[in-house]
Design a protein around this motif. Structure first.
Motif, PDB file in Angstrom:
ATOM      1  N   TRP B  68       0.849  -1.187   0.000  1.00  0.00           N
ATOM      2  CA  TRP B  68       0.000   0.000   0.000  1.00  0.00           C
ATOM      3  C   TRP B  68       0.893   1.248   0.000  1.00  0.00           C
ATOM      4  CZ3 TRP B  68      -3.469   1.404   4.781  1.00  0.00           C
ATOM      5  CH2 TRP B  68      -4.256   2.492   4.464  1.00  0.00           C
ATOM      6  N   VAL B  69       1.683   1.412   1.024  1.00  0.00           N
ATOM      7  CA  VAL B  69       2.601   2.549   1.084  1.00  0.00           C
ATOM      8  C   VAL B  69       3.962   2.009   1.498  1.00  0.00           C
ATOM      9  CG1 VAL B  69       3.029   4.812   2.063  1.00  0.00           C
ATOM     10  CG2 VAL B  69       0.708   3.941   1.985  1.00  0.00           C
ATOM     11  N   ALA B  71       7.365   3.354   3.067  1.00  0.00           N
ATOM     12  CA  ALA B  71       7.922   4.555   3.663  1.00  0.00           C
ATOM     13  C   ALA B  71       9.138   4.164   4.463  1.00  0.00           C
ATOM     14  CB  ALA B  71       6.898   5.225   4.558  1.00  0.00           C
ATOM     15  N   GLY B  72      10.295   4.600   4.008  1.00  0.00           N
ATOM     16  CA  GLY B  72      11.496   4.259   4.742  1.00  0.00           C
ATOM     17  C   GLY B  72      11.623   2.753   4.840  1.00  0.00           C
ATOM     18  N   PRO B  73      11.961   2.265   6.011  1.00  0.00           N
ATOM     19  CA  PRO B  73      12.208   0.827   6.122  1.00  0.00           C
ATOM     20  C   PRO B  73      10.930   0.001   6.220  1.00  0.00           C
ATOM     21  CG  PRO B  73      12.591   1.902   8.208  1.00  0.00           C
ATOM     22  CD  PRO B  73      12.249   2.977   7.240  1.00  0.00           C
ATOM     23  N   LEU B  76       3.660  -0.674   4.437  1.00  0.00           N
ATOM     24  CA  LEU B  76       2.305  -0.871   4.915  1.00  0.00           C
ATOM     25  C   LEU B  76       1.558  -1.632   3.840  1.00  0.00           C
ATOM     26  CD1 LEU B  76       1.533   2.711   6.228  1.00  0.00           C
ATOM     27  CD2 LEU B  76       2.713   0.848   7.366  1.00  0.00           C
ATOM     28  N   PHE B 136      -1.363  -1.340  10.680  1.00  0.00           N
ATOM     29  CA  PHE B 136      -1.755   0.027  10.376  1.00  0.00           C
ATOM     30  C   PHE B 136      -3.209   0.079   9.913  1.00  0.00           C
ATOM     31  CE2 PHE B 136      -1.610   4.095   8.265  1.00  0.00           C
ATOM     32  CZ  PHE B 136      -0.804   4.817   9.108  1.00  0.00           C
ATOM     33  N   ILE B 184       3.899  -0.314  18.921  1.00  0.00           N
ATOM     34  CA  ILE B 184       4.956   0.296  18.106  1.00  0.00           C
ATOM     35  C   ILE B 184       6.325   0.088  18.768  1.00  0.00           C
ATOM     36  CG2 ILE B 184       5.837   2.511  17.283  1.00  0.00           C
ATOM     37  CD1 ILE B 184       3.682   1.402  15.525  1.00  0.00           C
ATOM     38  N   LEU B 197       4.495  -3.628   8.795  1.00  0.00           N
ATOM     39  CA  LEU B 197       3.633  -3.692   9.970  1.00  0.00           C
ATOM     40  C   LEU B 197       2.650  -4.849   9.819  1.00  0.00           C
ATOM     41  CD1 LEU B 197       2.946   0.065  10.725  1.00  0.00           C
ATOM     42  CD2 LEU B 197       4.559  -1.482  11.805  1.00  0.00           C
TER      43      LEU B 197
END
Lengths: 497, 509
Positions: B68-69, B71-73, B76, B136, B184, B197
């Motif tokens: 989906w996304v 982002a960095g390491p 999602l 998430f 988290i 995640l």
């Protein structure tokens, strides 16, 4: 391979705005004082739709992946400038559509839209500025029409007073910015951002340079309504016609950030000025202080307001504080991530904040009062608009089902990753506080019983269209955040490779 | 793509109902809610899966998983799928929503289109909670539940609705954030060993012992701290004593259909999350501290029942009884045996049906008598015999009458927890005593309200309820009996998903 467009067409979004402004002037000169609202508002809306379409097309086609430099390198079109052009253009579309109803009984129809178009041109140029001269000119081009727009309700004392205050602070800030630019020019001998960057590393005049940089930062603080140059914002946003408040607090603020990002990252490189052994000018520290003070002051002030519009005005100062984190966390070594977080938040903010102010425009159109209590029980009469407003408010507060949650999450995560966990913590606490005042409006609309009778005789088409478009996009930005994030990362990469 | 379709259809229905005029909203909403109901029943009939959604080597039903996304390491994902634990809960959600919508026809007499729209929106969020497998995405659905709930209680509730709505919102929202921080922290503690995640990936990494320290915290401390944070976060939702105080307020003020959803499905979010997060991801912490958790469970059972005994408001009695019933679920989970965890999951479904039944019958009684005070009513059986019959049946289900769903669930739980860990005999015995108190307060309440000579202190004509009011009651009572007679309808499915969680050399059965 399709036809290669000439390079100057890279500025098409700005040209679209400028051409629409000129077209509106022509229409106005043929038929001065025309009340032909469909023609005028339609022209403005189509013009800004064209700008949005072109910038989206360029983004999709990857036009800016290889930066296009124009006019002796003083203007640059890259992923970042196109990203922001899209933000400005989409806000302008919403504002023009909503103004169709809001400015119904107003006499300066064509002038109003032409000024909006000129301001949008200035903002689009701000995102492309690669020279301090262009920075200054484009900033003025976006500011001067804004002063007039804020004061355009000439018979309304609040509007005129707001315009005057905005103008005075604007003039002061412009002169500070111009002085700062002249000091930097004195030290570096150039106005082009890359050349400034080359020169700042070698200069001995760090004192003069530092004052210059701080003054430039002050000029930008005014544009994004950050503390201490924020005090025009609540007055201006409250006094201005609500669509203009939306325009200023969303697009104009984003433009301020666009130009600040580029100038500070390109011209005043962090590794030479801040983190290296011979570092002299720690502008990141200044940005950190600005970020913390701005978000805290904005949120606390918003929590104590009596009127909804003023609350939104202060909360918009708070959001400027969140985005400042993107600048403030730059020395942490994961620059691209936090910067992309700031840009993505500006994009989402463009829709949710514009939407919230457009809802205010709707209530002003219906002559519902301004206080929280005046909104009591509104959902029973206008449920659709209230759903939209609820979406905007919860998104602004950063609650999960909406786009604002994603962008805030990534912004704060970026700060944590860069090692500035305390900035993220201050942001998160502020964000939690903001839920209090945003939910006051939600509570008033949905849960409280109405105090008086609402006089809702009509449902204006333009306002409703803009409102629902903004609401739908705010919701869709959550599932669609993947592509937003990708474009934001590209945009950030254009600055910090 | 069946789960996506299910959620999308429900959301679209919510939107359509919201825009519909008030007059048609009630019937339209019920008709549209039959779509997800039919969908989930179809999914149930074609369900083919094995193992637990979070553990390796399992085959999920209707699974989709894509990026989906990035982002960095961390990546999602959009990851949904059903196993034997979530499938029954998804079915429960759709069944109860349709019935609750039917039960709204009489009590909801203003702003109908908004009410029904929000109810369907709530259903969509709940379906998302039970099917999401990326943290998430799951959290988005988890928080999404709060928004309609807040408005539903705040607008259509009783006299103290604003207080109750805000209390519910503040309590559960703060709890969510505490849980979020705990989870988290675990993800950060795992460091490079997870890149997403995705809940299965995280659960497997945690069970494989890949957790490192975080800052000054060692891996062991981090584990316990995160466990506590998540436990507290979910305990508020369940609710477990002493985090239960928002529930009676919310229940008493909420309109009947919302109470049905709250007790029937929303409380299960808490136990479901406990099972998925605390007990699946950190089994060793759960087992090491079993007596402490069991103590919370037993206190919830006994204290909840005692509080119910002391109430004079019929709805409050049912509300507190939920605290007590959910205590059994916790006891079953902490037993960490096949019967214990399976029984706990079974109890989630059984309690969903029975508490829905109870709230619905209290609602029907309230609609006719306009009072819920035990002291104001007497001898209702002579005036509305059918409703009273169903109420009695529901109460017997609650007490755990054999051949009803509650009996099967409680029996499994007690079988599973008896001798599961040191001291569990005593905890189980104490919890069993809870059944006696439950029978006590329910019989006592029924004796005073339903039987004897007819006498109510209201001006309303008391007579049989409308068909659409009693029809959902009949459906529920049939389901409760069906599950009691043949627990295997769900139980084999549940067992299959719970089995991999239970350590090979555990105590108990």
């Amino acid at each position: 391979m399709a036809v290669q467009l000439p390079t100057w067409t890279a500025l098409a979004p700005a040209y679209a705005f400028a051409a629409t402004a000129l077209l509106l002037f022509i229409i106005d000169s043929i038929d001065p004082g025309s009340e032909n609202r469909p023609l005028i508002a339609g022209t403005a809306t189509l013009g800004s739709l064209a700008a949005a379409g072109v910038s989206a097309w360029y983004l999709l086609a990857g036009t800016g992946t290889e930066p296009i430099r124009l006019y002796a390198n003083s203007v640059v079109v890259d992923s970042m400038s196109l990203f922001f052009a899209f933000v400005f253009a989409s806000v302008t579309v919403l504002v023009c559509a909503a103004s169709y109803d809001y400015m119904r009984d107003h006499s300066y129809q064509a002038e109003y839209y032409a000024l909006v178009m000129l301001a949008a041109t200035g903002m689009t140029m701000m995102a492309t500025a690669n020279s301090l001269a262009v920075v200054f000119i484009s900033l003025e081009l976006s500011s001067l029409p804004s002063f007039a727009l804020v004061a355009i309700l000439k018979k309304n004392r609040g509007s005129v007073e707001a315009g005057l205050k905005y103008f005075l602070v604007g003039a002061l800030s412009s002169s500070i910015l111009a002085y700062g630019i002249s000091l930097v020019y004195a030290v570096t001998g150039s106005l082009l951002l890359p050349e400034v960057a080359n020169a700042v590393g070698e200069t001995d005049l760090t004192g003069v340079l530092g004052i210059g940089i701080l003054m430039i930062l002050g000029g930008f603080s005014y544009k994004v309504s950050a503390v201490p140059f924020h005090f025009w914002a609540p007055e201006a946003y409250e006094g201005a016609p609500a669509p203009i408040s939306a325009f200023l607090s969303s697009a104009s603020k984003a433009a301020g950030f666009a130009v600040a990002f580029r100038v500070f990252i390109v011209a005043f490189p962090v590794d030479q000025l801040v983190t290296s052994a011979t570092a002299g000018v720690d502008w990141v520290l200044a940005a950190q202080i600005l970020a913390v003070v701005t978000m805290t002051l904005g949120n606390f002030a918003a929590a104590t307001q009596d009127t909804v519009k003023r609350m939104l005005a202060y909360s918009s100062i708070g959001h400027a504080g969140y985005v400042l984190i993107a600048l403030a966390a730059l020395s942490g070594g994961s620059d691209q991530f936090v910067l992309a977080g700031g840009m993505a938040h500006l994009l989402v903010y463009g829709f949710m904040n514009t939407g919230a102010f457009l809802f205010i425009a709707l209530t002003e159109y219906w002559s519902i009062g301004r206080k929280f209590e005046d909104f009591n029980g509104l959902a029973a009469r206008a449920p659709f608009a209230c759903v939209a407003m609820t979406v905007f408010l919860f998104s602004l507060a950063g609650l999960p089902p909406f786009g604002g949650f994603m962008s805030k999450y990534f912004l704060f995560a970026g700060a944590v990753r860069a090692g500035f966990w305390w900035l993220a913590a201050v942001g998160a606490i502020n964000s939690a506080l903001s839920l209090y005042y945003y939910s006051r409006v939600v509570k008033a609309m949905w849960i409280e019983d109405p105090v008086g009778e609402f006089d809702i005789e009509s449902k204006p088409v333009g306002l409703y269209a803009a409102l629902s478009a903004a609401a739908v996009v705010t919701v869709l930005l959550l599932p669609g955040f993947g592509s937003v994030w990708q474009y934001a990362t590209d945009a950030a990469a254009a600055l910090v490779a | 793509m069946w789960i996506e379709a299910l959620i999308a259809v429900t959301l679209a229905s919510a939107f359509a109902v919201f825009l519909a005029p008030n007059k048609v909203a009630s019937k339209l909403a019920f008709a549209l809610s039959l779509l997800p109901l039919a969908g989930s029943l179809w999914m149930y009939s074609t369900y083919e899966a094995s193992g637990n959604a979070l553990l390796a080597g399992s085959e999920l039903a209707f699974e989709t998983n894509f990026e989906w996304v990035t982002a960095g390491p961390y990546t999602l994902n959009w990851h949904v799928g059903l196993d034997g634990i979530s499938m029954p809960l998804v079915a429960l959600t759709t069944v109860l929503t349709s019935l609750a919508l039917l039960a709204s026809w009489t009590p909801i007499d203003e702003r109908q289109s908004q009410f029904y729209g929000l109810m369907l929106f709530l259903e969509a969020s709940l379906l998302g909670v039970f099917s999401a497998l990326d943290f998430f995405q799951w959290f988005v659905f988890w928080e999404m539940v709060l928004v309609p709930m807040y408005v539903l209680i705040g607008v259509w509730g009783g006299p103290r609705r604003k207080y109750a709505a805000i209390k519910m919102f503040v309590y559960t929202n703060i709890a969510s954030l505490v849980m979020f921080i705990g989870f988290i922290a675990l993800v950060f503690g795992l460091g490079d060993s997870v890149t997403s995640l995705d809940m299965p990936a995280i659960a497997q990494a945690l069970r494989a012992g890949e957790l490192g320290g975080l800052g000054p915290l060692t891996a062991g401390t981090l584990k316990v701290a995160a466990f506590v944070a998540m436990f507290v976060g979910f305990a508020v939702k369940v609710p477990i004593v002493p985090f239960h105080t928002w529930l009676p307020d919310a229940h008493v003020e909420a309109p009947t259909p919302v109470s049905i959803m709250l007790a029937g499905v929303l409380l299960k979010m808490g136990t479901y999350a406990l099972l998925r997060f605390n007990f699946t991801m950190l089994p060793d912490v759960a087992q090491n501290n079993a007596p402490i958790i069991a103590l919370f469970a037993v206190i919830s059972v006994i204290y909840g029942a005692m509080l119910a005994l002391a109430q004079t408001d019929l709805k409050r009695i049912v509300a507190y009884s939920s605290v007590s019933s959910m205590g059994y679920v916790i006891l079953g989970l902490v037993a960490y045996t096949l019967y214990g965890m399976g029984g706990a999951t079974f109890q989630m479904v059984a309690h969903g049906l029975i508490s829905g039944l109870m709230f619905m019958s209290v609602g029907v009684i309230y609609n006719t008598t306009h009072t819920r005070m035990v002291s104001d009513m007497s001898g209702l059986a002579s005036k509305m015999p059918f409703t009273v019959a169903v109420f009695v049946a529901g109460a017997f289900g609650y007490m755990g009458l054999p051949l009803m769903a509650g009996f099967a669930a409680e029996l499994f739980i007690f079988l599973g927890s008896f001798g599961a860990f040191a001291g569990s005999v005593w905890f189980t015995a104490a919890a069993m005593f809870g059944i006696v108190v439950v029978a006590g307060y329910l019989l006592f309440a029924m004796q005073r309200t339903l039987f004897g000579t007819f006498e109510t202190e209201t001006d309303y004509e008391v007579g049989p309820a409308a068909f659409h009011d009693v029809a959902p009651l009949v459906v529920l009572i049939l389901l409760v009996i069906l599950l009691g007679v043949d627990p295997n309808i769900f139980y084999t499915m549940i067992q299959d998903a719970v089995n991999p969680l239970v350590p090979a050399a555990g105590g108990g059965v």
